[in-house]
Enzyme design. Structure first.
Site, PDB file in Angstrom:
ATOM      1  N   HIS A 120       9.310   0.275  -9.413  1.00 37.03           N
ATOM      2  CA  HIS A 120       8.684  -0.864  -8.746  1.00 37.03           C
ATOM      3  C   HIS A 120       7.206  -1.004  -9.093  1.00 37.03           C
ATOM      4  CE1 HIS A 120       6.799   2.011  -5.942  1.00 37.03           C
ATOM      5  NE2 HIS A 120       7.952   2.662  -6.034  1.00 37.03           N
ATOM      6  N   ASP A 121       6.786  -2.260  -9.215  1.00 35.20           N
ATOM      7  CA  ASP A 121       5.379  -2.640  -9.380  1.00 35.20           C
ATOM      8  C   ASP A 121       4.753  -2.189 -10.695  1.00 35.20           C
ATOM      9  OD1 ASP A 121       4.953  -3.830  -6.619  1.00 35.20           O
ATOM     10  OD2 ASP A 121       5.524  -1.793  -6.061  1.00 35.20           O
ATOM     11  N   GLY A 138       6.550   4.443  -9.918  1.00 42.76           N
ATOM     12  CA  GLY A 138       6.014   3.175  -9.442  1.00 42.76           C
ATOM     13  C   GLY A 138       4.554   2.963  -9.782  1.00 42.76           C
TER      14      GLY A 138
END
Length: 257
Positions: A120-121, A138
């Site tokens: 994520h991200d 992440g």
């Protein structure tokens, strides 16, 4: 063939007319796929995922799934993918979280080989190669034309500068400046990616300037703040040194040593 009859494509998904969708693939309602893309069999594309033009997604890939994060509570976060990327077998890319930018971003012309993972991200630039099993935790940032060899791992919140090279099984616990080669777990610096620089058209003068900057960072026994100051003047006349200096300035958690 456009969409195989066995594929499950939500009627609200926005897919260009010439996109191929293979057998048993599942595409959710908030997905958009640009022209010229090929989606292989047994692929799952979910969440608010936007895929650009001429991407090639091989079988068993997962794009846009919920992030593997305890605080994620079903928010409509995003995955945005550019053009001409290749996702090989069992590659997985998760969408963002609200604790960061709510979006995972992948640029153009990237090759993500089998079993690679992007959490994520993360933000990836252009022309990146991630070999089999390489993984990003992440909030990682990867610069243009980086190479991550097989099973290279990057810890969360780390930055890898433009055209850096992470060797097989590297464990990157701190930032890697632009053009720097690294190896080991934890990863340590091993000179400049001069071969990659020449392949991308950098002159011998720029390669030499990058090598001098590397010696300033890693061989002069200067602290990180002192190395930054020492590179400011040569950075004014060298693109490669400027990029290395930018890497140092963004290294909030330090650089590999």
């Amino acid at each position: 063939m456009p969409i195989d009859p066995s594929a499950q494509v939500h009627p609200e998904a926005q897919i260009a007319d010439d996109v191929d969708v293979g057998p048993f693939t599942v595409i959710g309602p908030h997905v958009r796929i640009g022209a010229g893309s090929r989606i292989g069999p047994h692929v799952v594309i979910s969440g608010h995922t936007t895929i650009g033009r001429e991407n090639n997604v091989f079988q068993f890939v997962s794009l846009g799934a919920e992030p593997q994060h305890r605080v994620y509570a079903g928010e409509p976060t995003r995955l945005t993918i550019g053009d001409r990327n290749t996702f090989r077998e069992y590659c997985s890319v998760h969408r963002g979280t609200t604790i960061d930018q709510s979006e995972t971003i992948i640029g153009d012309d990237n090759l993500l080989m089998a079993y690679t993972h992007i959490a994520h991200d993360c933000v990836l630039g252009n022309g990146i190669t991630m070999a089999n099993g390489a993984s990003l935790a992440g909030h990682v940032r990867i610069g243009d034309y980086c190479i991550l060899a097989g099973f290279a791992l990057v810890y969360q919140f780390r930055r890898v500068g433009k055209m850096a090279f992470l060797a097989y099984c590297s464990g990157v616990q701190q930032d890697v400046p632009a053009f720097v080669r690294s190896a080991g777990a934890p990863a340590v610096p091993h000179g400049i990616n001069s071969v990659g620089m020449r392949r991308r058209g950098y002159s011998e003068e720029e390669v030499a300037a990058a090598k001098r900057a590397y010696r300033t960072i890693y061989r002069s026994k200067l602290r990180l703040e002192q190395a930054r100051e020492a590179l400011r003047e040569p950075a004014q006349s060298s693109e490669s040194v400027q990029l290395m200096l930018e890497s140092l300035e963004m290294a909030e958690r330090g650089i590999i040593r």
